[in-house]
Design an enzyme around this catalytic site. Structure first.
Site, PDB file in Angstrom:
ATOM      1  N   SER A  24       7.687  13.978  16.386  1.00 35.81           N
ATOM      2  CA  SER A  24       7.415  14.932  15.331  1.00 35.81           C
ATOM      3  C   SER A  24       6.269  16.076  15.864  1.00 35.81           C
ATOM      4  O   SER A  24       5.650  17.369  15.734  1.00 35.81           O
ATOM      5  CB  SER A  24       7.170  14.838  14.219  1.00 35.81           C
ATOM      6  OG  SER A  24       8.427  13.690  13.434  1.00 35.81           O
ATOM      7  N   ARG A  28       4.578  19.373  17.392  1.00 40.27           N
ATOM      8  CA  ARG A  28       3.297  20.705  17.049  1.00 40.27           C
ATOM      9  C   ARG A  28       2.598  20.681  17.661  1.00 40.27           C
ATOM     10  O   ARG A  28       1.655  21.280  17.781  1.00 40.27           O
ATOM     11  CB  ARG A  28       2.854  19.246  15.896  1.00 40.27           C
ATOM     12  CG  ARG A  28       3.938  19.787  14.285  1.00 40.27           C
ATOM     13  CD  ARG A  28       3.876  18.409  13.290  1.00 40.27           C
ATOM     14  NE  ARG A  28       4.506  18.518  12.248  1.00 40.27           N
ATOM     15  CZ  ARG A  28       5.629  18.066  12.144  1.00 40.27           C
ATOM     16  NH1 ARG A  28       6.514  17.710  12.772  1.00 40.27           N
ATOM     17  NH2 ARG A  28       6.610  17.862  10.606  1.00 40.27           N
ATOM     18  N   SER A 171      10.660  17.126   2.016  1.00 44.44           N
ATOM     19  CA  SER A 171      11.090  17.422   3.892  1.00 44.44           C
ATOM     20  C   SER A 171       9.738  18.248   4.243  1.00 44.44           C
ATOM     21  O   SER A 171       8.914  19.541   3.930  1.00 44.44           O
ATOM     22  CB  SER A 171      12.070  18.178   3.734  1.00 44.44           C
ATOM     23  OG  SER A 171      12.430  19.654   5.168  1.00 44.44           O
ATOM     24  N   GLN A 173       9.919  19.302   6.973  1.00 44.24           N
ATOM     25  CA  GLN A 173       9.914  20.929   7.786  1.00 44.24           C
ATOM     26  C   GLN A 173      10.039  21.865   6.767  1.00 44.24           C
ATOM     27  O   GLN A 173      10.036  22.424   7.546  1.00 44.24           O
ATOM     28  CB  GLN A 173      12.117  20.750   8.575  1.00 44.24           C
ATOM     29  CG  GLN A 173      11.610  19.514   9.905  1.00 44.24           C
ATOM     30  CD  GLN A 173      13.248  19.574  10.154  1.00 44.24           C
ATOM     31  OE1 GLN A 173      13.716  20.172   9.709  1.00 44.24           O
ATOM     32  NE2 GLN A 173      12.880  18.882  11.556  1.00 44.24           N
ATOM     33  N   ASP A 320      14.656   8.902   8.919  1.00 42.17           N
ATOM     34  CA  ASP A 320      15.759   9.163  10.740  1.00 42.17           C
ATOM     35  C   ASP A 320      15.972   7.187  10.539  1.00 42.17           C
ATOM     36  O   ASP A 320      17.026   7.185  11.721  1.00 42.17           O
ATOM     37  CB  ASP A 320      15.006   9.784  11.278  1.00 42.17           C
ATOM     38  CG  ASP A 320      14.529  11.150  11.672  1.00 42.17           C
ATOM     39  OD1 ASP A 320      15.213  11.602  10.807  1.00 42.17           O
ATOM     40  OD2 ASP A 320      13.555  11.884  12.020  1.00 42.17           O
ATOM     41  N   ARG A 394      20.736   9.312  17.134  1.00 39.46           N
ATOM     42  CA  ARG A 394      20.570   8.289  15.969  1.00 39.46           C
ATOM     43  C   ARG A 394      21.864   7.536  16.222  1.00 39.46           C
ATOM     44  O   ARG A 394      21.964   6.784  15.974  1.00 39.46           O
ATOM     45  CB  ARG A 394      20.195   8.347  14.844  1.00 39.46           C
ATOM     46  CG  ARG A 394      18.502   9.174  15.559  1.00 39.46           C
ATOM     47  CD  ARG A 394      17.321   8.996  14.283  1.00 39.46           C
ATOM     48  NE  ARG A 394      16.182  10.228  14.677  1.00 39.46           N
ATOM     49  CZ  ARG A 394      14.918  10.268  15.791  1.00 39.46           C
ATOM     50  NH1 ARG A 394      14.830   9.114  16.307  1.00 39.46           N
ATOM     51  NH2 ARG A 394      14.279  10.644  16.207  1.00 39.46           N
TER      52      ARG A 394
HETATM   53  C1  S3P Z   1      10.985  16.305  10.966  1.00 44.04           C
HETATM   54  C2  S3P Z   1      11.045  15.685   9.488  1.00 44.04           C
HETATM   55  C3  S3P Z   1      12.229  15.189   9.838  1.00 44.04           C
HETATM   56  C4  S3P Z   1      12.558  14.550  10.292  1.00 44.04           C
HETATM   57  C5  S3P Z   1      13.076  15.763  11.698  1.00 44.04           C
HETATM   58  C6  S3P Z   1      11.547  14.860  12.255  1.00 44.04           C
HETATM   59  C7  S3P Z   1       9.499  16.687  10.982  1.00 44.04           C
HETATM   60  O1  S3P Z   1      13.803  16.369   9.210  1.00 44.04           O
HETATM   61  O2  S3P Z   1      13.941  14.071   9.909  1.00 44.04           O
HETATM   62  O3  S3P Z   1      13.574  14.477  12.884  1.00 44.04           O
HETATM   63  O4  S3P Z   1       8.941  16.663  12.703  1.00 44.04           O
HETATM   64  O5  S3P Z   1       9.036  17.665  10.320  1.00 44.04           O
HETATM   65  P1  S3P Z   1      13.589  16.689   7.499  1.00 44.04           P
HETATM   66  O6  S3P Z   1      12.141  17.119   6.383  1.00 44.04           O
HETATM   67  O7  S3P Z   1      14.326  17.825   6.941  1.00 44.04           O
HETATM   68  O8  S3P Z   1      12.996  15.518   6.039  1.00 44.04           O
END
Ligand code: S3P
Length: 433
Positions: A24, A28, A171, A173, A320, A394
């Site tokens: 993550s 970014r 979420s 994301q 995850d 995973r």
């Molecule tokens: C992530 C957010 C999570 C996670 C993904 C990475 C991120 O997803 O499952 O592997 O980097 O923001 P969600 O935001 O859909 O929960």
């Protein structure tokens, strides 16, 4: 079909593992550096397919991305308004984070971008990002009534409008995409979540001089005028990758592992809480902060585990890790009940189904799937079998730990570990005594 056999680790797993960079945070680091106008030196970047998709995407949009080694790079952008129209369609590969966060960055841009991705990404829901961005004025079009890839983002024609959005899902994301679009919007943008998701976007924006405000599960961003890149970003190790060794160390008899440089951002440490509740021997040492993110080394050793119950509230902090937590639960005494995990149905594959279908091949009858979770009967008899990864990194890594702790496994389509942890199998072999 490719396959890989993992033998039982009959005498335990021993050693020290340097945990690869956080996925993550790596995403970014490249995205935000590509919006700055001075070079950013990124270290411990995760050199894996997902993060390389982001690096290629930012390059296609005009950022300068220079790799010094696999895990070290310098990214230089041309400012918040310095991206340009890509020459071709951008391929986000398997990476939901690349696609969803980039939609937030690209919605306010005065040019057109089209995204594609692999078969898994084509099935995943994108309306969760497209709908709120459209409410801000974005023009994003996708297959199946703006829900799926391929997706085209066209210029909105006017400034996006800030808004207060109550997200139905926790979420990061979704939250990040809206906050990133909010940087370019008129007025403030607030995202309210049912439970707080990982906050790497907020923390890294802070390092770029952009301050967000947190109030309970609400985060607000103001329109951004100055975006000042830091000189360097050091990516901590990924607790989602450390998770496989945390579980392996806890359930393979005779094991003792030291995991070096694990990110322990509190929005990510649900697995530590759950394993500790199960009775695992876990010790955090050398706790420190690096680039706005907490990190530590973690010692884990074998011990008896017992079943636990957990649900929606902790879910964003371990989303995850559910497949590998399910493996831990199979080796624990008693039942583990997981609820509030419906989001797993829309990950790289339907992970609730993958876990029930494939893990039951190794522990017949031990896992019952529910609509939004799992009931796992620990301590059932375990056998060797072939099991399918569903091309989900995973699931493949969790099967490998299951096989090492149990009676061995043959993983069908094992190479998907390259999405987040290319050295995973090599590391597993090195830990055998
Ligand atoms: C992530 C957010 C999570 C996670 C993904 C990475 C991120 O997803 O499952 O592997 O980097 O923001 P969600 O935001 O859909 O929960």
């Amino acid at each position: 079909m490719d396959s890989k056999t993992i033998e039982k680790a009959a005498t335990g797993l021993q050693g020290t593992i340097d945990i690869p960079g956080d996925k993550s945070i790596s995403h970014r680091s490249v995205m935000f550096s590509g919006l700055g106008c001075t070079p950013v030196h990124i270290t411990n970047f995760l050199h894996a397919q997902d993060c390389l998709s982001t690096a290629k995407c930012m390059e296609a949009l005009g950022a300068d991305v220079q790799f010094l080694s696999d895990t070290e790079l310098i990214v230089t952008g041309h400012g918040l308004h310095g991206l340009h129209e890509p020459d071709t369609i951008i391929d986000a590969g398997n990476s939901g984070t690349t696609l969803r966060l980039m939609m937030g960055i690209l919605a306010p841009q005065p040019f057109l971008t089209t995204f594609t991705g692999d078969a898994s990404l084509h099935k995943r829901p994108m309306a969760r990002v497209i709908k709120p961005l459209a409410r801000m004025g974005a023009q994003i079009y996708g297959r199946q009534q703006n829900q799926k890839l391929p997706i085209t983002i066209v210029p909105a024609g006017k400034k996006l409008q800030g808004m207060c959005y109550e997200s139905p899902v926790a979420s990061a994301q979704v939250k990040s995409a809206i906050l990133l679009a909010g940087m370019y919007a008129e007025g403030d943008t607030t995202v309210v979540e049912p439970f707080t998701s990982r906050d790497h976007t907020e923390r890294m924006l802070d390092a770029f001089g952009v301050h967000t405000e947190q109030d309970g599960t609400a985060v607000t961003i103001h329109p951004v005028t100055e975006f000042k890149a830091p000189e360097s970003i050091e990516v901590p190790g990924d607790i989602s990758s450390a998770a496989y060794w945390l579980v392996a160390g806890a359930i393979v008899p005779g094991s003792s592992l030291l995991l070096r440089n694990v990110g322990i951002n509190p929005t990510r440490t649900g697995i530590l809480d759950v394993l500790q509740d199960m009775g695992a021997n876990i010790e955090l040492i050398n706790e420190r902060t690096s680039g706005g993110e907490a990190a530590a080394d973690i010692r884990v050793s074998y011990g008896t585990l017992h079943g636990v119950s957990f649900g929606a509230q902790i879910m964003p902090r371990l989303i995850d890790e559910i497949p590998v937590i399910a493996v831990a639960a199979l080796f624990a005494e008693g039942d583990t009940v997981i609820t509030g995990a419906g989001e797993l149905r829309v990950k790289e594959t339907d992970r609730l189904q993958a876990i029930t279908d494939q893990f039951n091949k190794l522990a017949p009858g031990a896992i019952e799937g529910t609509e939004d979770g799992l009931v796992i009967h620990g301590g059932r008899s375990i056998q060797s079998a072939s099991a399918f990864s569903y091309d989900d990194h995973r699931i493949a890594m969790s099967l490998a730990i299951f096989g090492a702790a149990g009676e061995g496994v043959t993983i069908e389509n094992p190479d998907c570990v390259n999405i987040s942890y290319p050295t995973f199998y090599k590391t597993l072999e090195e830990l055998r005594k």
